[in-house]
Design a protein around this motif. Structure first.
Motif, PDB file in Angstrom:
ATOM      1  N   ASN A  41       0.810  -1.214   0.000  1.00  0.00           N
ATOM      2  CA  ASN A  41       0.000   0.000   0.000  1.00  0.00           C
ATOM      3  C   ASN A  41       0.845   1.266   0.000  1.00  0.00           C
ATOM      4  OD1 ASN A  41      -2.543  -1.353   0.181  1.00  0.00           O
ATOM      5  ND2 ASN A  41      -2.035  -1.834   2.285  1.00  0.00           N
ATOM      6  N   THR A  42       2.051   1.182  -0.549  1.00  0.00           N
ATOM      7  CA  THR A  42       2.940   2.329  -0.519  1.00  0.00           C
ATOM      8  C   THR A  42       3.328   2.770  -1.926  1.00  0.00           C
ATOM      9  OG1 THR A  42       4.871   0.875  -0.326  1.00  0.00           O
ATOM     10  CG2 THR A  42       3.960   1.745   1.720  1.00  0.00           C
ATOM     11  N   THR A  43       3.842   3.985  -1.989  1.00  0.00           N
ATOM     12  CA  THR A  43       4.365   4.505  -3.244  1.00  0.00           C
ATOM     13  C   THR A  43       5.732   3.876  -3.509  1.00  0.00           C
ATOM     14  OG1 THR A  43       5.536   6.326  -2.184  1.00  0.00           O
ATOM     15  CG2 THR A  43       3.223   6.716  -2.805  1.00  0.00           C
ATOM     16  N   THR A  44       6.246   4.099  -4.688  1.00  0.00           N
ATOM     17  CA  THR A  44       7.566   3.578  -5.040  1.00  0.00           C
ATOM     18  C   THR A  44       8.636   4.138  -4.104  1.00  0.00           C
ATOM     19  OG1 THR A  44       6.863   3.407  -7.339  1.00  0.00           O
ATOM     20  CG2 THR A  44       9.229   3.325  -6.922  1.00  0.00           C
ATOM     21  N   ALA A  45       8.540   5.416  -3.785  1.00  0.00           N
ATOM     22  CA  ALA A  45       9.515   6.032  -2.879  1.00  0.00           C
ATOM     23  C   ALA A  45       9.442   5.402  -1.491  1.00  0.00           C
ATOM     24  CB  ALA A  45       9.278   7.533  -2.791  1.00  0.00           C
ATOM     25  N   GLU A  46       8.223   5.158  -1.015  1.00  0.00           N
ATOM     26  CA  GLU A  46       8.056   4.519   0.293  1.00  0.00           C
ATOM     27  C   GLU A  46       8.569   3.087   0.269  1.00  0.00           C
ATOM     28  OE1 GLU A  46       4.201   6.884   2.123  1.00  0.00           O
ATOM     29  OE2 GLU A  46       3.866   5.265   0.711  1.00  0.00           O
ATOM     30  N   GLN A  47       8.362   2.386  -0.846  1.00  0.00           N
ATOM     31  CA  GLN A  47       8.869   1.022  -0.964  1.00  0.00           C
ATOM     32  C   GLN A  47      10.386   1.003  -0.876  1.00  0.00           C
ATOM     33  OE1 GLN A  47       7.104  -0.489  -4.580  1.00  0.00           O
ATOM     34  NE2 GLN A  47       5.143  -0.883  -3.588  1.00  0.00           N
ATOM     35  N   SER A  48      11.027   1.982  -1.456  1.00  0.00           N
ATOM     36  CA  SER A  48      12.478   2.088  -1.372  1.00  0.00           C
ATOM     37  C   SER A  48      12.907   2.300   0.074  1.00  0.00           C
ATOM     38  CB  SER A  48      12.958   3.243  -2.249  1.00  0.00           C
ATOM     39  OG  SER A  48      14.337   3.410  -2.130  1.00  0.00           O
ATOM     40  N   GLN A  49      12.184   3.146   0.788  1.00  0.00           N
ATOM     41  CA  GLN A  49      12.486   3.388   2.201  1.00  0.00           C
ATOM     42  C   GLN A  49      12.241   2.135   3.046  1.00  0.00           C
ATOM     43  OE1 GLN A  49      10.847   7.095   3.796  1.00  0.00           O
ATOM     44  NE2 GLN A  49      10.753   7.864   1.694  1.00  0.00           N
ATOM     45  N   LEU A  50      11.193   1.399   2.720  1.00  0.00           N
ATOM     46  CA  LEU A  50      10.918   0.158   3.445  1.00  0.00           C
ATOM     47  C   LEU A  50      12.027  -0.862   3.209  1.00  0.00           C
ATOM     48  CD1 LEU A  50       7.066  -0.199   2.860  1.00  0.00           C
ATOM     49  CD2 LEU A  50       8.212   0.304   5.031  1.00  0.00           C
ATOM     50  N   ALA A  51      12.553  -0.900   2.002  1.00  0.00           N
ATOM     51  CA  ALA A  51      13.670  -1.813   1.711  1.00  0.00           C
ATOM     52  C   ALA A  51      14.889  -1.434   2.557  1.00  0.00           C
ATOM     53  CB  ALA A  51      14.015  -1.773   0.227  1.00  0.00           C
ATOM     54  N   ALA A  52      15.133  -0.142   2.714  1.00  0.00           N
ATOM     55  CA  ALA A  52      16.247   0.312   3.555  1.00  0.00           C
ATOM     56  C   ALA A  52      16.001  -0.059   5.015  1.00  0.00           C
ATOM     57  CB  ALA A  52      16.430   1.811   3.408  1.00  0.00           C
ATOM     58  N   LEU A  53      14.764   0.061   5.459  1.00  0.00           N
ATOM     59  CA  LEU A  53      14.428  -0.333   6.833  1.00  0.00           C
ATOM     60  C   LEU A  53      14.635  -1.826   7.032  1.00  0.00           C
ATOM     61  CD1 LEU A  53      11.198   1.790   7.439  1.00  0.00           C
ATOM     62  CD2 LEU A  53      13.452   2.155   8.471  1.00  0.00           C
ATOM     63  N   GLN A  54      14.292  -2.614   6.016  1.00  0.00           N
ATOM     64  CA  GLN A  54      14.494  -4.058   6.091  1.00  0.00           C
ATOM     65  C   GLN A  54      15.978  -4.377   6.233  1.00  0.00           C
ATOM     66  OE1 GLN A  54      12.080  -6.659   6.036  1.00  0.00           O
ATOM     67  NE2 GLN A  54      13.881  -7.776   6.675  1.00  0.00           N
ATOM     68  N   LYS A  55      16.822  -3.659   5.505  1.00  0.00           N
ATOM     69  CA  LYS A  55      18.272  -3.864   5.607  1.00  0.00           C
ATOM     70  C   LYS A  55      18.762  -3.527   7.015  1.00  0.00           C
ATOM     71  CE  LYS A  55      19.481  -3.240   0.780  1.00  0.00           C
ATOM     72  NZ  LYS A  55      20.198  -2.434  -0.199  1.00  0.00           N
ATOM     73  N   GLU A  56      18.215  -2.450   7.590  1.00  0.00           N
ATOM     74  CA  GLU A  56      18.582  -2.092   8.958  1.00  0.00           C
ATOM     75  C   GLU A  56      18.226  -3.226   9.916  1.00  0.00           C
ATOM     76  OE1 GLU A  56      17.642   1.745  10.738  1.00  0.00           O
ATOM     77  OE2 GLU A  56      17.268   2.499   8.714  1.00  0.00           O
ATOM     78  N   LEU A  57      17.034  -3.784   9.740  1.00  0.00           N
ATOM     79  CA  LEU A  57      16.617  -4.900  10.610  1.00  0.00           C
ATOM     80  C   LEU A  57      17.540  -6.092  10.458  1.00  0.00           C
ATOM     81  CD1 LEU A  57      12.729  -5.032  10.343  1.00  0.00           C
ATOM     82  CD2 LEU A  57      14.098  -4.379  12.320  1.00  0.00           C
ATOM     83  N   ASP A  58      17.920  -6.379   9.219  1.00  0.00           N
ATOM     84  CA  ASP A  58      18.817  -7.511   8.978  1.00  0.00           C
ATOM     85  C   ASP A  58      20.159  -7.290   9.689  1.00  0.00           C
ATOM     86  OD1 ASP A  58      16.848  -8.696   7.450  1.00  0.00           O
ATOM     87  OD2 ASP A  58      17.724  -8.069   5.536  1.00  0.00           O
ATOM     88  N   GLN A  59      20.648  -6.058   9.675  1.00  0.00           N
ATOM     89  CA  GLN A  59      21.907  -5.750  10.354  1.00  0.00           C
ATOM     90  C   GLN A  59      21.752  -5.864  11.869  1.00  0.00           C
ATOM     91  OE1 GLN A  59      22.923  -1.887   8.890  1.00  0.00           O
ATOM     92  NE2 GLN A  59      23.812  -2.681   7.000  1.00  0.00           N
ATOM     93  N   ILE A  60      20.639  -5.391  12.395  1.00  0.00           N
ATOM     94  CA  ILE A  60      20.392  -5.481  13.842  1.00  0.00           C
ATOM     95  C   ILE A  60      20.351  -6.944  14.271  1.00  0.00           C
ATOM     96  CG2 ILE A  60      18.643  -5.145  15.646  1.00  0.00           C
ATOM     97  CD1 ILE A  60      17.742  -2.643  14.075  1.00  0.00           C
ATOM     98  N   HIS A  61      19.656  -7.739  13.502  1.00  0.00           N
ATOM     99  CA  HIS A  61      19.418  -9.133  13.870  1.00  0.00           C
ATOM    100  C   HIS A  61      20.667  -9.988  13.769  1.00  0.00           C
ATOM    101  CE1 HIS A  61      17.026 -12.943  13.952  1.00  0.00           C
ATOM    102  NE2 HIS A  61      16.421 -12.217  14.873  1.00  0.00           N
ATOM    103  N   THR A  62      21.615  -9.603  12.925  1.00  0.00           N
ATOM    104  CA  THR A  62      22.824 -10.404  12.768  1.00  0.00           C
ATOM    105  C   THR A  62      23.956  -9.950  13.685  1.00  0.00           C
ATOM    106  OG1 THR A  62      23.584  -9.027  10.922  1.00  0.00           O
ATOM    107  CG2 THR A  62      22.323 -11.019  10.376  1.00  0.00           C
TER     108      THR A  62
END
Length: 63
Positions: A41-62
């Motif tokens: 339910n997001t715009t392309t720009a928001e999807q890009s930001q969500l992908a960056a947030l996902q990367k942050e989570l992956d770094q936190i979790h590892t």
């Protein structure tokens, strides 16, 4: 006002970033679910930001 699901996903990632190790796994899972819920339910720009947030989570979790 903005996209509520997108805002919730960003907030969930922020909470996970500052969580203690005891709560981390559950908060990371919650944040990942929030990102997943928001994505369609997001715009392309928001999807890009969500992908960056996902990367942050992956770094936190590892760490």
């Amino acid at each position: 006002m903005g996209n509520r699901l997108f805002q919730e996903a960003r907030q969930a990632v922020e909470v996970a970033k500052y969580a203690n190790s005891k709560d981390l796994d559950g908060l990371v899972d919650k944040a990942k679910n929030a990102i997943s819920s928001a994505y369609s339910n997001t715009t392309t720009a928001e999807q890009s930001q969500l992908a960056a947030l996902q990367k942050e989570l992956d770094q936190i979790h590892t760490q």
